[in-house]
Design an enzyme around this catalytic site. Sequence first.
Site, PDB file in Angstrom:
ATOM      1  N   PRO A  19       0.811  -1.189   0.000  1.00  0.00           N
ATOM      2  CA  PRO A  19       0.000   0.000   0.000  1.00  0.00           C
ATOM      3  C   PRO A  19       0.857   1.256   0.000  1.00  0.00           C
ATOM      4  CG  PRO A  19      -0.420  -1.442   1.891  1.00  0.00           C
ATOM      5  CD  PRO A  19       0.572  -2.093   1.052  1.00  0.00           C
ATOM      6  N   GLU A  20       0.568   2.100  -0.918  1.00  0.00           N
ATOM      7  CA  GLU A  20       1.140   3.440  -0.892  1.00  0.00           C
ATOM      8  C   GLU A  20       0.042   4.348  -0.337  1.00  0.00           C
ATOM      9  OE1 GLU A  20       3.117   4.556  -4.550  1.00  0.00           O
ATOM     10  OE2 GLU A  20       3.393   2.464  -5.100  1.00  0.00           O
TER      11      GLU A  20
END
Length: 283
Positions: free
Chosen positions: A2-3
């Site tokens: 996840p960014e």
Amino acid sequence: MPELPEVETVRRGLAGALVGATIARVVQRRADLRFAFPQNFAARLAGRRVEALERRAKYLVAVLDGGEALIMHLGMSGSFRVEDQPIGAFHHPRGAPGPHDHVLFLLSSGATITYNDPRRFGFMDLAGRDNLADYRFFANLGLEPFDPALDGPALRAMLAGKAAPLKAALLDQRLVAGLGNIYVCEALHRARLSPLRAAGTLTAPEARRLVAEIRAVLEEAIAAGGSSLRDHRQTNGALGYFQHGFSAYDREGAGCANKGCGGMITRIVQGGRSTFYCAACQR
DNA sequence: ACCAGCTCCTGCTTGC
DNA sequence: TGCAAGCAGGAGCTGG
């Protein structure tokens, strides 16, 4: 992992169940993830009420009554799921916690929030809620991409004198916090800037363009629920779908979608990680 | 002070 | 079909 858009999607998904809820019990199923859990982790959370769920860069921060905040990072493969039924050996829809379900938050509402992380690069920590800016992993973080203080001149100033490639500079969380490999590739492609450019050579118009494209791609990705390549799930189990909106990332060999460019997306390796870009229009 | 490389871990994809 | 190597969204830490 996840960014920023994926973490923001998770934050929004968790907020409904978590904010205002009281943590009845925490089941910590192993002694460590990336790091050891803090001392008495489960006991310190029991009985606490969650007053707010915030995001700083790629970190989630649950602000608790009683003076502490729960810091959570999803690493590369972390995800949360929210279920209405409490998990118990005979009550959970799936019968019992599954593989890589490392932490269970049983809420007084009856809902259960489960943290799953196959690679265990994520972590959880506790910190004083009133001085989070000094928290060891926050102290060196740069500006949030949506911070109004981040504009063209500010970006250009922080890149000034840097010989490092633009790609590496944008991944540096001490400058702009929250970007990762995917969205750096996407923002550079949209802004038609080469990932190989020495960071310090950006002109004022280029810096302004880059800030605008960083924000645009992050906003679109959040609206799409993030990107699901392998692990990312929204908290209800749904996939994000922004991966269908990629113009460069993971598109080696595809035609460049930038207007008027007949180039092709190529893959190179920078700092040991894949970069996707169009050598024809990204300068 | 900076930077490249290593490292943690599992699992999916790729190529022979 | 089977197996091993390669690769993956992060980022702290080490050594040069």
